[in-house]
Scaffold this active site. Structure first.
Site, PDB file in Angstrom:
ATOM      1  N   CYS B  86      61.997  14.879  59.623  1.00 38.08           N
ATOM      2  CA  CYS B  86      61.083  13.813  59.200  1.00 38.08           C
ATOM      3  C   CYS B  86      60.794  13.921  57.696  1.00 38.08           C
ATOM      4  CB  CYS B  86      59.820  13.854  60.064  1.00 38.08           C
ATOM      5  SG  CYS B  86      58.897  12.315  60.029  1.00 38.08           S
ATOM      6  N   HIS B 197      61.896  14.379  66.023  1.00 40.24           N
ATOM      7  CA  HIS B 197      61.232  15.688  66.024  1.00 40.24           C
ATOM      8  C   HIS B 197      61.668  16.557  67.204  1.00 40.24           C
ATOM      9  CE1 HIS B 197      58.151  15.004  62.870  1.00 40.24           C
ATOM     10  NE2 HIS B 197      58.313  13.743  63.201  1.00 40.24           N
ATOM     11  N   GLU B 199      61.077  19.611  67.589  1.00 42.16           N
ATOM     12  CA  GLU B 199      60.009  20.583  67.904  1.00 42.16           C
ATOM     13  C   GLU B 199      58.975  20.000  68.864  1.00 42.16           C
ATOM     14  OE1 GLU B 199      60.127  18.760  65.258  1.00 42.16           O
ATOM     15  OE2 GLU B 199      58.170  18.500  64.280  1.00 42.16           O
TER      16      GLU B 199
END
Lengths: 82, 220
Positions: B86, B197, B199
């Site tokens: 990002c 993302h 994560e």
């Protein structure tokens, strides 16, 4: 003191979604003659420098080092007394 | 594997990324502050999402000139794996480690939702684990206002010819990116930037565990 005024615009072939949204609003407000809108930005840099040629070359370095992303943006600038 | 998570003023996915990396057996993640001059001893470097420097001037522009960037450039040049997510992707394009630029979403709105992605290249250190799945489609979350990847046509051809396009939006393209690009690598393949993302997709209870494979691939 000298002041550099940098005008940054999106390259012509890069879509400007913000400009398109503003264009749409202008037309809705009754300005049908508005045919296109491109939005850029203006950056003013005050310089401790009296030689306008030196100021110009330093300002160009600043544009290339940080102020402008040459992948998507074009720029022009002028130096004025302030 | 020792992973650095670089923290800039305004990073806000640093803790998630730190937790996610440490969640994987065999990875030890540590924070490194943006004023640090060294990344020696790290096997991988993670550049988190967020709004570094409040997105002043352009997203990622100021972070890309922060003191730690010289060390990051050196590490990338020597083959260390670098993952920018990002805002991390925006920083990697702004500093020139990755080609192109990320600008305003075509629909102007900040988008936060789960998207379907196609893994376009599984022969990278980040995506090797996606081989052998019944489908290479993965579901990851995006959350950005400036994820519209753009580059000139020469660069796009190079990206395609070299297999540098690693993730593409599948079906609906949320931000107008050229060629549905969601993530690219550098030519050497050791630097990956991506808008989604991973994560945030580490376990089924999070809605998807598809991101976990990326960290495991990076470790292996």
């Amino acid at each position: 003191m000298l002041k550099g005024i940098v005008t940054v615009s999106l390259k012509q072939d890069v879509l400007d979604p913000q400009g398109q949204a503003v264009l749409h609003s202008l037309q809705t407000l009754g300005f049908p003659e508005a045919q296109n809108v491109r939005i850029g930005k203006s950056i003013e840099v005050w310089l401790e420098e009296s030689d306008s040629q030196k100021a110009e070359s330093r300002l160009k370095e600043m544009c290339e080092a940080l102020l402008v992303n040459s992948v998507i943006e074009d720029y022009s600038f002028e130096i004025v007394e302030d | 594997m020792r992973c650095a998570v670089i923290v800039f003023p305004g990073s806000n996915c640093d803790y998630d990324l730190y937790k996610a990396a440490n969640y994987i057996e065999g990875i030890q993640a540590e924070y490194v502050w943006y004023t640090s001059k060294s990344l020696d001893g790290f096997d991988a470097i993670l550049v988190p999402g967020g709004f570094s420097y409040g997105d002043a001037l352009r997203a990622g522009a100021l972070a890309a000139r922060a003191p730690i960037l010289k060390a990051l450039q050196r590490a990338a040049d020597s083959g260390t794996r670098v993952l920018g997510i990002c805002n991390g992707f925006q920083i990697l394009t702004e500093c020139g480690l990755l080609p192109g630029a990320l600008h305003r979403n075509s629909g102007l709105r900040f988008i936060c939702r789960t998207v379907n992605l196609e893994v376009s290249n599984t022969a990278t250190p980040f995506t090797s684990g996606y081989v052998g799945r019944t489908s290479t489609h993965v579901r990851l979350e995006i959350a950005h206002g400036e994820g519209n990847y753009t580059c000139d046509s020469d660069t796009l051809h190079k990206l395609e010819d070299n297999g540098q396009i690693v993730f593409r939006y599948s079906g609906d393209n949320p931000n107008g990116s050229v060629a549905n690009i969601a993530g690219i690598t550098n030519e050497a393949g050791n630097v990956l930037g991506m808008m989604p993302h991973p994560e945030r997709a580490m376990a089924d209870w999070m809605g998807s565990s598809d991101g976990r494979i990326l960290f495991e691939s990076m470790r292996d």
